[in-house]
Structure formats: structure tokens, C-alpha cells
Design an enzyme around this catalytic site. Structure first.
Site, PDB file in Angstrom:
ATOM      1  N   CYS A 191       3.045  -8.314  15.120  1.00 49.55           N
ATOM      2  CA  CYS A 191       4.389  -7.740  15.284  1.00 49.55           C
ATOM      3  C   CYS A 191       5.459  -8.805  15.161  1.00 49.55           C
ATOM      4  O   CYS A 191       6.638  -8.486  15.041  1.00 49.55           O
ATOM      5  CB  CYS A 191       4.548  -7.090  16.653  1.00 49.55           C
ATOM      6  SG  CYS A 191       3.465  -5.716  16.989  1.00 49.55           S
ATOM      7  N   CYS A 237      -2.527  -5.626  21.832  1.00 43.96           N
ATOM      8  CA  CYS A 237      -1.321  -5.051  21.230  1.00 43.96           C
ATOM      9  C   CYS A 237      -1.669  -3.659  20.717  1.00 43.96           C
ATOM     10  O   CYS A 237      -2.641  -3.491  19.981  1.00 43.96           O
ATOM     11  CB  CYS A 237      -0.848  -5.933  20.077  1.00 43.96           C
ATOM     12  SG  CYS A 237       0.192  -5.030  18.899  1.00 43.96           S
ATOM     13  N   LYS A 287      -5.113   5.707  10.577  1.00 47.90           N
ATOM     14  CA  LYS A 287      -4.120   4.672  10.321  1.00 47.90           C
ATOM     15  C   LYS A 287      -4.603   3.748   9.191  1.00 47.90           C
ATOM     16  O   LYS A 287      -5.763   3.345   9.164  1.00 47.90           O
ATOM     17  CB  LYS A 287      -3.901   3.875  11.619  1.00 47.90           C
ATOM     18  CG  LYS A 287      -2.780   2.880  11.499  1.00 47.90           C
ATOM     19  CD  LYS A 287      -2.444   2.224  12.831  1.00 47.90           C
ATOM     20  CE  LYS A 287      -1.517   1.054  12.504  1.00 47.90           C
ATOM     21  NZ  LYS A 287      -0.708   0.587  13.583  1.00 47.90           N
ATOM     22  N   HIS A 298      -1.757  -3.487  16.761  1.00 45.53           N
ATOM     23  CA  HIS A 298      -2.710  -4.268  15.974  1.00 45.53           C
ATOM     24  C   HIS A 298      -4.093  -4.371  16.611  1.00 45.53           C
ATOM     25  O   HIS A 298      -5.027  -4.861  15.986  1.00 45.53           O
ATOM     26  CB  HIS A 298      -2.142  -5.663  15.705  1.00 45.53           C
ATOM     27  CG  HIS A 298      -0.906  -5.621  14.850  1.00 45.53           C
ATOM     28  ND1 HIS A 298       0.361  -5.538  15.376  1.00 45.53           N
ATOM     29  CD2 HIS A 298      -0.767  -5.579  13.506  1.00 45.53           C
ATOM     30  CE1 HIS A 298       1.247  -5.472  14.385  1.00 45.53           C
ATOM     31  NE2 HIS A 298       0.584  -5.493  13.242  1.00 45.53           N
ATOM     32  N   HIS A 302       0.846  -1.189   0.000  1.00 42.08           N
ATOM     33  CA  HIS A 302       0.000   0.000   0.000  1.00 42.08           C
ATOM     34  C   HIS A 302       0.885   1.244   0.000  1.00 42.08           C
ATOM     35  O   HIS A 302       2.116   1.141  -0.012  1.00 42.08           O
ATOM     36  CB  HIS A 302      -1.000  -0.028   1.166  1.00 42.08           C
ATOM     37  CG  HIS A 302      -0.406  -0.124   2.549  1.00 42.08           C
ATOM     38  ND1 HIS A 302       0.504   0.788   3.028  1.00 42.08           N
ATOM     39  CD2 HIS A 302      -0.610  -1.022   3.552  1.00 42.08           C
ATOM     40  CE1 HIS A 302       0.842   0.472   4.273  1.00 42.08           C
ATOM     41  NE2 HIS A 302       0.184  -0.640   4.611  1.00 42.08           N
ATOM     42  N   HIS A 340       3.916   1.528   2.470  1.00 39.73           N
ATOM     43  CA  HIS A 340       5.135   0.826   2.045  1.00 39.73           C
ATOM     44  C   HIS A 340       5.804   1.593   0.911  1.00 39.73           C
ATOM     45  O   HIS A 340       7.030   1.689   0.837  1.00 39.73           O
ATOM     46  CB  HIS A 340       4.818  -0.585   1.546  1.00 39.73           C
ATOM     47  CG  HIS A 340       4.039  -1.434   2.506  1.00 39.73           C
ATOM     48  ND1 HIS A 340       2.846  -2.023   2.172  1.00 39.73           N
ATOM     49  CD2 HIS A 340       4.286  -1.768   3.797  1.00 39.73           C
ATOM     50  CE1 HIS A 340       2.390  -2.709   3.217  1.00 39.73           C
ATOM     51  NE2 HIS A 340       3.240  -2.562   4.220  1.00 39.73           N
ATOM     52  N   LYS A 391      -6.435  -2.776   7.028  1.00 44.02           N
ATOM     53  CA  LYS A 391      -7.324  -3.621   6.252  1.00 44.02           C
ATOM     54  C   LYS A 391      -8.718  -3.637   6.855  1.00 44.02           C
ATOM     55  O   LYS A 391      -9.712  -3.517   6.155  1.00 44.02           O
ATOM     56  CB  LYS A 391      -6.760  -5.040   6.272  1.00 44.02           C
ATOM     57  CG  LYS A 391      -6.722  -5.721   4.922  1.00 44.02           C
ATOM     58  CD  LYS A 391      -6.116  -7.078   5.163  1.00 44.02           C
ATOM     59  CE  LYS A 391      -5.990  -7.958   3.973  1.00 44.02           C
ATOM     60  NZ  LYS A 391      -5.219  -9.167   4.308  1.00 44.02           N
ATOM     61  N   CYS A 450       2.555 -11.471  19.959  1.00 49.52           N
ATOM     62  CA  CYS A 450       1.685 -10.835  18.960  1.00 49.52           C
ATOM     63  C   CYS A 450       2.155 -11.274  17.592  1.00 49.52           C
ATOM     64  O   CYS A 450       3.293 -10.984  17.200  1.00 49.52           O
ATOM     65  CB  CYS A 450       1.733  -9.314  19.056  1.00 49.52           C
ATOM     66  SG  CYS A 450       0.862  -8.546  17.662  1.00 49.52           S
TER      67      CYS A 450
HETATM   68  O1  ME8 Z   1       7.829  -4.758   9.647  1.00 50.52           O
HETATM   69  N1  ME8 Z   1       3.399   4.355   6.514  1.00 50.52           N
HETATM   70  O2  ME8 Z   1       7.302  -5.519   7.548  1.00 50.52           O
HETATM   71  P1  ME8 Z   1       6.012  -4.613   7.224  1.00 50.52           P
HETATM   72  C1  ME8 Z   1       4.738   4.313   6.380  1.00 50.52           C
HETATM   73  N2  ME8 Z   1       8.976  -7.476   7.728  1.00 50.52           N
HETATM   74  N3  ME8 Z   1       5.449   3.174   6.455  1.00 50.52           N
HETATM   75  C2  ME8 Z   1       4.787   2.038   6.690  1.00 50.52           C
HETATM   76  C3  ME8 Z   1       3.385   2.005   6.837  1.00 50.52           C
HETATM   77  C4  ME8 Z   1       2.677   3.248   6.741  1.00 50.52           C
HETATM   78  N4  ME8 Z   1       1.358   3.336   6.869  1.00 50.52           N
HETATM   79  N5  ME8 Z   1       3.027   0.728   7.056  1.00 50.52           N
HETATM   80  C5  ME8 Z   1       4.174  -0.004   7.050  1.00 50.52           C
HETATM   81  C6  ME8 Z   1       7.997  -5.497   8.703  1.00 50.52           C
HETATM   82  N6  ME8 Z   1       5.222   0.778   6.835  1.00 50.52           N
HETATM   83  C7  ME8 Z   1       9.159  -6.477   8.719  1.00 50.52           C
HETATM   84  C8  ME8 Z   1      10.442  -5.691   8.486  1.00 50.52           C
HETATM   85  S1  ME8 Z   1      13.084  -5.549   8.116  1.00 50.52           S
HETATM   86  C9  ME8 Z   1      14.408  -6.531   8.434  1.00 50.52           C
HETATM   87  C10 ME8 Z   1      11.682  -6.528   8.498  1.00 50.52           C
HETATM   88  C11 ME8 Z   1       6.640   0.411   6.800  1.00 50.52           C
HETATM   89  O3  ME8 Z   1       5.564  -5.072   5.885  1.00 50.52           O
HETATM   90  C12 ME8 Z   1       7.103  -0.181   8.128  1.00 50.52           C
HETATM   91  O4  ME8 Z   1       7.372   0.847   9.043  1.00 50.52           O
HETATM   92  O5  ME8 Z   1       5.049  -4.626   8.343  1.00 50.52           O
HETATM   93  C13 ME8 Z   1       8.340  -0.937   7.703  1.00 50.52           C
HETATM   94  O6  ME8 Z   1       9.476  -0.106   7.685  1.00 50.52           O
HETATM   95  C14 ME8 Z   1       7.977  -1.384   6.288  1.00 50.52           C
HETATM   96  O7  ME8 Z   1       6.852  -0.622   5.869  1.00 50.52           O
HETATM   97  C15 ME8 Z   1       7.641  -2.861   6.221  1.00 50.52           C
HETATM   98  O8  ME8 Z   1       6.604  -3.139   7.117  1.00 50.52           O
END
Ligand code: ME8
Ligand code: MG
Length: 518
Positions: free
Chosen positions: A131, A146, A298, A149, A19, A22, A301, A128
């Protein structure tokens, strides 16, 4: 100064497609990578997907798919969204289900084992799965949920392996003190230091019967490696640790890990401790960004407010993703939470790109065609002052300091100045009065400003920059330009400009597919 630059993003969980939150992170990393290429550095830009863990296992099962088939699909979605939609030019996409990565994680495990930092013990706690971490009761909401979440963590009682994290407390504090730039922005540093007060050893494996989808612990097939140990190691896999020592030696340590604020603890505490235990140098910088919300809410989904980059492309009928890139990088200061709304997006893109920059380009090119037969005239040698050396130095410092909104601000002031210069010089009057030399000088200076601006904007809006470049009559790619060219390689006299269709159309006030008309 070293001539390499290694930048990474977090690797994305493969339980749902990407999204705009990311996208925000990977666009920032792409801007950083493109800026350092512009400086002439040898850049390695790593991204990827984090494919193990209980959440993936559960989601795949719910959809009646094998975990591997499920993650294959989602990982592909990430890759195509980044590459084909957002024009993200990464060097390698790492997947934690790759054989290379298995070897790295198991080698890391063995090193921690040999160091004496892993031991077996039994554990009772709350986990969790969102997380992928154990939580302490003090971190939960008053209802016992949590806070990230808003789900209840599950009680877990298992015999697990533990990492002696508590042994690294003093070393970590010493490291933060000796490296004040390690955690950026600065206010995030204190957050980490506060968390060190209660630093305990962490469980680094799960029983295979409770989490089947993971990398087996060497010499103990009943256990799988904890997903965060698995995931963090990707930064080593990506540059060939244990496999391609020339690449690894060149790029490690990492220059910047771009991560979100929710995963700071893992990167600022677990990761440095693991690296210390393995005897590897630590990364230079953790660049911590805020969260993108949608209309101050925030992204989630369950709330149904998830917006994908593809949704925005369709909603605004965009031809390329540069408006998305530009908006996301400039509407909020890096490190702060950002907010997306259709109106703010449209207004920002229209004001800066369509009106300010687009107008400058179109009116200038049209006058060159009308008054100069489409040719750049030979008054070149003179340096114009629409963008001074001081402006360039400022823009460079802002890019280097990850202040993309401020870099864009100074660039847009240059665009403003060029527009005012055209307006004040009145080329149409000069033409009417037959003041040819002066007319040619004004148009040359304006074209030259456009040339400089297109290079300066390239990290943010690479497609638009390339299109401006082509309209200025260049045939080689703008990506071949280096920072020094901004001042040192003025437009050659006699070059024919190539006016195409407007590259920066205004975004319509009526939004396609939004369900309602405004
Ligand atoms: O945490 N706004 O994966 P992830 C900005 N697999 N950034 C966001 C966001 C948002 N609304 N939502 C998510 C993980 N992110 C682990 C990481 S690294 C060795 C392992 C950012 O898919 C989030 O902060 O939940 C993170 O940096 C990245 O997307 C991946 O999040
Ligand atoms: Mg997350």
C-alpha cells in the site's frame, strides 16, 4: 459554462504490467474524455506511472535490474497497452521519474514547509510496502496482516518529516459539506467522513537508507519524499504547474480524478489537505470505481489469475479492443465491483454488438445495395423517430453522470427499435410491390438511425463507430462530429454507402488459447 475539461486516472505502480483491472479505470477515463470532446470541450486527459517506492526498488533488485531500467520497461508497457491496444487517447503520460515532476514535488514540499505544515519527529509504526502506507493495528486482519495484500507490514522506526494533516480536519468536513458532488458515488462519502474521526498527522518522508528510490527532500538529502506526496502531485505536473502557466491556469482545478476504491483516502483526505496548504483550488469530483474481479476472485499475482488486455485480444482473436471496452463499461454499474468471466464477456458482446448492432448494420447496407444501388436516397428531410430528442437527452445525462451502462442501455434500445422497424416495414415486400418511395424512406430512416447511433456509441467503441461511419460513406473522421450533429446533420442525399466486411463478427464459442474447448 467553462469550455475545458480535465480528467485524470490514478498513476499506475510500475512493479508489474497492466491487467484488466487497471484497464477498466483507464477505459472509463477515456470514455469520459471522448464524451466531453464530443460536447465540443477542450479536454486534457492525463495518465501515467508511479515509479518510486520500496516495492519497485525490491522488485527491480530481485530481477537484477537498476530501478530506472526496470521502470522504463514497465512504463513503456503501460503506454503501449493503453494507446495501441485499448485505443486510449490520452493527452499526456506523466512519469514520476521525469525531471519536470521532481521540480513540482520539491516545489510542493517547499510550499508546505513555508506554510509551517511540515515538521520533523520520530516515528515507530508498521509499514505495508504494498500500500506504501503506515497501517494502524486496528486496520489489520486478526492475524496481523494487511487486509489488501495479506502480507505482514514491517516495523519501522525512523526520524521523519510529518505533515500537519490533523489541522485540516474541520476544513475537510466543511469542504465535503459545501460540495456534495465531490465524492461520487455518494455512498463513498460517508466512508471518508468516518475515517476523519481518527485523523492524525502523517509521515511524509522516509530515510534514504530505508527507501533509496525516491525524490530527495529539498535541503535534506538523507530523506526522500513519501511516495504518496510524490504521486498525488502528478496531477499538477501533467498540466505544467510552475512551468507552463497558461496551460495550468486553463485546466486547473481538475474536473474529475478517476480512482479505485482502495485509494480513496489518499485522494479525499491527503490530496485536498495538500492543496489547501499550497493555496490551490480543489478538484471538482473524485469518481470512485469498484474492483474488477476474475470469476468472483480478487485479481492477484500469487493466485495466478491475472488477465491482461493482450490476453483477451488473443483469446478471442479480436481485431480491436472495442468488445473489451464495451463489456467493461456496460456489464457493471459504475462504482460497483465488476466481475469478468469468458462466458459473460462473450455473451454480452455477441448479444449487443454482433447480434443487435451488427445485424442492423449488415442487413440495412445489403438492402441499400440491392434495392437502391448503394445510394442514400433523397427522402432525407423528414426526421425519424427511432431516436427521439428525449432519448438523446437521457443518453447525455447518463454519460455526464458516469452511468455508462445506462447510456449504453438506452442506445441499445434505439438499436432494438431500428431492428423492429425494419422488420415491421418489410423493405423486401415494398421492393417486390414496387413501392419505391416508401422503400426509400424506410431505408433512409434506418441508415439515419445508424448514423446517430454511431456517434452516440463513439465514446465507448471508437473503432467500431469509425468503421460504421465509413460504411455509411463518410470520408471525414467521426471524431469531428459534435453532439449537436446527432440531430442537425442528417445523412446527405446521394452519398454512396461502402459495404465492407462485417465489422462485428460473433465471438466464437470456442475460445482460442484458453487451454480447454467448450
Ligand atoms: O494505487 N479493478 O497504483 P496501482 C479495478 N500508484 N481497478 C483496479 C484494480 C482492479 N482489480 N486493481 C487496481 C496505485 N486498480 C498508486 C496510485 S495515484 C496518485 C497513485 C486501480 O497500480 C486502483 O484502484 O496499485 C487504482 O485506482 C489504479 O488501478 C492504480 O493502482
Ligand atoms: Mg494497488
Amino acid at each position: 459554462m467553462s469550455n475545458k475539461y480535465y480528467v485524470t486516472t490514478a498513476i499506475y505502480y510500475t512493479n508489474a504490467p497492466p491487467h484488466i483491472g487497471h484497464a477498466y479505470e483507464i477505459i472509463a477515463a477515456d470514455v469520459i474524455a471522448r464524451f466531453h470532446r464530443l460536447l465540443g470541450e477542450d479536454v486534457f486527459f492525463l495518465t501515467g506511472t508511479d515509479e518510486h517506492g520500496i516495492k519497485v526498488e525490491k522488485t527491480a533488485a530481485k530481477q537484477g535490474k537498476s530501478p530506472q531500467a526496470f521502470v522504463d520497461e514497465i512504463s513503456e508497457r503501460f503506454q503501449t497497452t493503453w494507446r495501441d491496444v485499448l485505443n486510449v487517447d490520452y493527452s499526456r503520460f506523466v512519469r514520476t521519474t521525469e525531471p519536470d515532476h521532481y521540480q513540482v514535488v520539491q516545489a510542493m514540499w517547499n510550499m508546505l514547509m513555508e506554510k509551517g505544515d511540515i515538521y520533523k519527529s520520530s516515528y515507530t509504526g508498521l509499514y505495508c510496502s504494498g500500500c506504501e502506507t503506515f497501517c494502524l493495528p486496528k486496520d489489520l486482519t486478526p492475524e496481523g496482516l494487511c487486509p489488501n495484500h495479506l502480507t505482514a507490514p514491517e516495523p519501522v522506526e525512523e526520524e521523519n518529516y510529518f505533515f500537519r494533516l490533523s489541522a485540516y480536519k474541520t476544513k475537510l468536513i466543511d469542504y465535503y459539506e459545501a460540495h456534495p458532488d465531490f465524492i461520487q458515488p455518494l455512498f463513498r462519502r460517508n466512508e471518508v467522513i468516518n475515517q476523519l474521526d481518527t485523523l492524525e498527522d502523517i509521515s511524509v518522508s522516509r530515510a534514504k537508507r530505508s527507501v533509496g528510490w525516491g525524490i530527495p527532500v529539498p535541503q535534506d538529502p538523507d530523506q526522500v519524499v513519501y511516495v504518496w506526496i510524490d504521486a498525488l502531485s502528478n496531477y499538477l505536473t501533467g498540466i505544467g504547474w510552475g512551468k507552463d502557466s497558461a496551460v495550468f491556469e486553463k485546466f486547473w482545478p481538475c474536473d474529475v480524478h478517476v480512482i479505485g476504491k482502495d485509494i480513496l483516502r489518499f485522494h479525499a483526505i491527503y490530496w485536498p489537505a495538500m492543496l489547501m496548504a499550497a493555496g490551490l483550488p480543489l478538484p471538482e469530483t473524485l469518481l470512485v470505481h469498484g474492483f474488477i474481479n476474475v470469476a468472483e476472485t480478487k485479481i492477484s499475482k500469487s493466485l495466478g489469475n491475472v488477465i491482461s488486455p493482450q490476453d483477451l485480444m488473443a483469446r478471442f482473436e479480436l481485431e480491436n479492443a472495442d468488445p473489451i471496452r464495451y463489456y467493461m463499461m456496460t456489464s457493471t454499474g459504475f462504482g460497483q465491483d465488476g466481475n469478468y468471466t469468458d462466458d459473460e464477456f462473450k455473451n454480452k458482446v455477441n448479444a449487443d454488438l454482433a447480434n443487435n448492432l451488427g445485424n442492423l448494420l449488415n442487413r440495412t447496407l445489403n438492402m441499400v445495395i440491392k434495392y437502391c444501388d448503394g445510394e442514400v436516397l433523397a427522402v432525407g428531410a423528414e426526421k425519424n423517430n427511432l431516436l427521439s430528442g428525449e432519448d438523446l437527452a437521457q443518453i447525455q445525462t447518463h454519460y455526464e453522470g458516469f452511468r455508462f451502462n445506462e447510456a449504453a442501455q438506452v442506445i441499445m434500445e434505439g438499436v432494438d427499435r431500428a431492428n423492429k422497424y425494419v422488420h415491421a416495414s418489410e423493405p423486401w415486400t415494398l421492393h417486390k410491390e414496387g413501392k419505391t418511395t416508401e422503400l426509400e424512406r424506410v431505408l433512409y430512416n434506418t441508415l439515419e438511425a445508424l448514423r446517430q447511433l454511431s456517434i452516440l456509441l463513439m465514446p465507448l467503441v471508437p473503432t467500431l463507430s469509425q468503421q460504421i461511419w465509413e460504411q455509411l460513406g463518410y470520408t471525414q473522421r467521426i471524431t469531428q462530429m459534435r453532439w449537436a450533429d446527432i440531430l442537425d446533420s442528417p445523412l446527405p442525399a446521394g452519398q454512396k454507402i461502402q459495404l465492407g466486411s462485417p465489422i462485428l463478427p460473433r465471438l466464437d464459442s470456442e475460445i482460442v488459447g484458453a487451454g480447454k474447448k467448450r
